[in-house]
Write an enzyme that holds these catalytic residues in place. Structure first.
Site, mmCIF file in Angstrom:
data_model
loop_
_atom_site.group_PDB
_atom_site.id
_atom_site.type_symbol
_atom_site.label_atom_id
_atom_site.label_comp_id
_atom_site.label_asym_id
_atom_site.label_seq_id
_atom_site.Cartn_x
_atom_site.Cartn_y
_atom_site.Cartn_z
ATOM 1 N N PRO A 1 -1.422 -2.888 -3.341
ATOM 2 C CA PRO A 1 -0.896 -3.591 -2.156
ATOM 3 C C PRO A 1 -2.005 -3.924 -1.167
ATOM 4 O O PRO A 1 -2.834 -3.085 -0.852
ATOM 5 C CB PRO A 1 0.071 -2.573 -1.544
ATOM 6 C CG PRO A 1 0.367 -1.598 -2.635
ATOM 7 C CD PRO A 1 -0.856 -1.567 -3.500
ATOM 8 N N GLU A 2 -2.038 -5.173 -0.716
ATOM 9 C CA GLU A 2 -3.009 -5.616 0.269
ATOM 10 C C GLU A 2 -2.266 -5.953 1.567
ATOM 11 O O GLU A 2 -1.087 -5.690 1.689
ATOM 12 C CB GLU A 2 -3.786 -6.825 -0.276
ATOM 13 C CG GLU A 2 -4.577 -6.487 -1.535
ATOM 14 C CD GLU A 2 -5.432 -7.640 -2.055
ATOM 15 O OE1 GLU A 2 -5.714 -8.569 -1.287
ATOM 16 O OE2 GLU A 2 -5.818 -7.595 -3.237
#
Ligand SMILES: [Zn+2]
Length: 277
Positions: free
Chosen positions: A2-3
């Site tokens: 996840p960014e």
């Protein structure tokens, strides 16, 4: 992994669904994440109402009434999902449901993380600014501080690859491998270029395109490759809009030249040898 867009999508859903709700019970089944969850976390959260859901870089900050903030990092494979009362979500192995909070309307927040690289830490709000994880982080990509002039200054004299610089959290918050490849493709700059050699015009394009790509990804609920699911258990749809990431050998969407992969800073990077100089 996840960014920023994935964490921001999560924040928006949680901000709508859980603000004002009180935690009636908290259960930590598995405390061994990247760092162990404090033994008193469940007891300290129980009874608290959620006042606000914020984000800094890839950290989700759940602020409770009173003085405490729950800092959550999803690590490599974590998901924090909102489950309305009586709703079970598919796609999650319940063995990896490590932490769950039950709210006063019967809904639940569940932290699931197969690889357990995430982080969950409760701290006083006043400590937030000085905590090591957050203190070193650079400007948010949507703020005025992240300008062409700023990026020009921080790239001068830098021998490292421009892609590594974009992924350096001290330079700009929240840009990871997927979005760095996409930003550089749209800006027409090869990921391997020395940061200090990128021209002023190119730096200007990177500075403009960075928030655009991230906003577009947030609007699509982020990007899913393997395990990532948003707060409602849905995969992110930005994967359909990726132009170079994971497209090795496929034709460039602009000029039809096959997309190439190169390793930069131990991460796979993707570029068009014709469109990106
Ligand atoms: Zn091309």
């Amino acid at each position: 992994m996840p960014e920023l867009p994935e964490v921001e999508s999560l924040r928006r859903i949680l901000a709508r669904e859980v603000v004002g709700r009180r935690v009636v019970s908290a259960v930590v089944k598995e405390a061994r994440l990247r760092r162990a969850i404090a033994p008193d976390l469940a007891a300290r959260i129980t009874g608290c109402a959620i006042a606000r859901v914020a984000r800094r870089a890839k950290y989700l900050l759940i602020e409770f009434d009173g003085d405490s903030v729950l800092m959550v990092h999803l690590g490599m494979s974590g998901s924090l999902t909102y489950r309305p009362h009586g709703v079970a979500l598919s796609g999650f192995d319940p063995r990896h449901d490590h932490v769950s909070f039950t709210l006063d309307d019967g809904s639940m927040l569940v932290y699931n993380d197969p690889r357990r690289f995430g982080l969950m830490k409760l701290l006083p709000r006043a400590e937030l600014a000085s905590i090591a994880e957050l203190a070193a982080i650079g400007p948010e990509p949507f703020g005025k501080e992240f300008s062409a002039e700023y990026l020009w200054q921080v790239t001068r004299g830098r021998a490292g690859a421009i892609k590594n610089l974009l992924m350096d959290q001290k330079i700009v918050a929240g840009v990871g491998n997927i979005y760095a490849s996409e930003i550089l493709f749209r800006a027409g700059v090869r990921p391997t270029r020395r940061a200090g050699r990128v021209t002023r015009a190119e730096v200007g394009r990177v500075a403009t395109i960075t928030p655009q790509v991230l906003r577009e990804a947030i609007g699509s609920g982020g990007t899913t490759f393997r395990s990532y699911r948003d707060a409602r258990g849905q995969p992110g749809r930005f994967v359909e809009r990726l132009r170079v990431y994971d497209r090795t050998g496929k034709p460039c969407l602009v000029c039809a030249t096959p997309i190439r992969a190169v390793v930069v800073g131990q991460r796979s990077s993707f570029f068009c040898p014709r469109c990106q100089k």
